[in-house]
Design an enzyme around this catalytic site. Structure first.
Site, short mmCIF file in Angstrom:
data_model
loop_
_atom_site.label_atom_id
_atom_site.label_comp_id
_atom_site.label_asym_id
_atom_site.label_seq_id
_atom_site.Cartn_x
_atom_site.Cartn_y
_atom_site.Cartn_z
N CYS A 292 -56.34 17.81 15.96
CA CYS A 292 -56.59 19.01 16.18
C CYS A 292 -58.11 19.12 16.82
CB CYS A 292 -56.63 19.87 14.96
SG CYS A 292 -56.80 21.77 15.30
N LYS B 151 -55.13 33.56 20.24
CA LYS B 151 -54.74 32.37 19.18
C LYS B 151 -53.48 31.88 19.62
CE LYS B 151 -55.30 30.91 14.43
NZ LYS B 151 -55.46 31.26 13.08
N SER C 216 -51.93 26.04 15.66
CA SER C 216 -52.75 26.93 15.02
C SER C 216 -54.13 26.79 15.72
CB SER C 216 -52.77 27.03 13.53
OG SER C 216 -53.83 27.93 13.20
N HIS D 146 -50.31 20.44 14.82
CA HIS D 146 -50.13 20.24 13.31
C HIS D 146 -48.78 19.76 12.67
CE1 HIS D 146 -54.28 21.14 12.65
NE2 HIS D 146 -54.13 22.05 13.43
N GLU E 82 -48.44 17.79 10.50
CA GLU E 82 -48.57 17.37 9.19
C GLU E 82 -48.50 18.49 8.41
OE1 GLU E 82 -52.72 18.90 10.32
OE2 GLU E 82 -51.09 17.65 11.24
N ARG F 172 -54.32 34.97 4.79
CA ARG F 172 -55.93 34.89 4.39
C ARG F 172 -56.33 35.77 5.28
NH1 ARG F 172 -58.13 29.88 6.55
NH2 ARG F 172 -58.02 30.99 8.56
#
EC number: 2.3.1.46
Length: 303
Positions: A142, A163, A192, A233, A235, A247
């Site tokens: 990232c 995004k 992301s 990502h 992971e 969030r």
């Protein structure tokens, strides 16, 4: 074989509950093999979650691995107590004389800041140079990948109109790559990020391994075999994208839900993991290639 992590690290309990074989120090010392030395430079604010995610994938190998948790030397974390960091982490200054078979540089939540304006950028420059002499193979992820591509190869990044957020199908460009052994042609991968890299700025010493025609490049490799750059990502755990969405909702940002994460798009349902097998494949391939090619004598790394 298991992964060897600090005995009291909170990730240990989670990993053992998931069936990951975790070894204590005394048993590791009795095995007559050289364990792989893997370092994790954790730049994420939630250190415990990130170290658990990577330990889960690294610990699934049949080889013995010593995982060292590393942090930026002078950076003060706002989300992780200093006592926790002092107990489980070493600063880069403390490990800079060591050699590692593999090293991972994570992402960081600083997408809006130019690289040169990041407070710890001078230390990042030293760390990136150090990976070329003290590490057999490095995986940049990232923001870490964007930073390394910018520094080593002059790759330009730009802000996307909106995004990229969700789980998307990607295309395997080089199915013969040892890093992608066993992967399906179109794996689902969590994304992301606000930034992408300009394809036209990617130099010839880099090979594209995984791509998405709409979202941009996902994984690249340096032709010398010393580094890979993963912009997304694999992971992530089941809740990573969902927690980020919730969030942002609480912060009043009015985000759109992550695509292809919830069953039938129902954000009240538990997210579905559609990438776990490919995450394990990527990291097992990475560790296997390191094991096959790294010098037996650690001190010979970089020579």
């Amino acid at each position: 074989m298991p992964i060897r992590i600090p005995d009291d690290l909170p990730a240990r309990k989670t990993l053992e509950q998931e069936g990951v074989y975790v070894m204590d120090s005394s048993r590791a010392a009795r095995q007559d093999i050289r364990p792989l030395e893997i370092g994790l430079l954790n730049l994420m604010p939630n250190k415990e979650r990130t170290e658990t995610q990577f330990s889960r994938l690294i610990g699934a190998t049949p080889l013995q691995v010593n995982l060292s948790l590393v942090r930026i030397t002078e950076h003060q974390s706002k989300h992780t107590p200093e006592q926790y960091l002092n107990t489980f982490y070493q600063t880069w200054e403390e490990v800079r004389e060591r050699k590692f078979d593999g090293f991972i540089v994570t992402g960081a939540p600083i997408a809006n800041i130019p690289f040169e304006e990041v407070r710890y950028w001078p230390e990042m420059l030293e760390i990136m140079a150090w990976t070329r002499t003290n590490v057999h193979h490095t995986m940049f992820i990232c923001w870490g990948a964007q930073a390394a591509l910018h520094h080593f190869h002059g790759v330009r990044r730009y802000r996307m109109p909106e995004k990229a957020f969700g789980v998307y199908r990607h295309r395997i460009v080089r199915p013969g790559s040892p890093w992608l052994r066993g992967m399906s042609d179109n794996p689902m991968i969590p994304v992301s990020r606000y930034n992408d890299i300009e394809r036209g700025s990617v130099p010839g010493e880099l090979d594209v391994l995984i791509d998405n025609d709409d979202l941009g490049l996902c994984m690249l490799e340096h032709k010398d075999g010393r580094a890979v750059y993963f912009l997304n990502h694999l992971e992530y755990d089941n809740r990573s994208l969902a927690d980020e969405y919730e969030r942002d909702l609480k912060s009043g940002l009015d985000p759109r839900p992550p695509e292809n994460l919830y069953p039938n798009g129902d954000t009240s349902a538990e997210p579905q993991n559609r990438w776990r097998s490919h995450a394990h494949l990527l990291f097992q391939n990475w560790i296997n290639e390191i094991y096959q090619t790294t010098p037996y004598e650690l001190e010979r790394i970089g020579m």
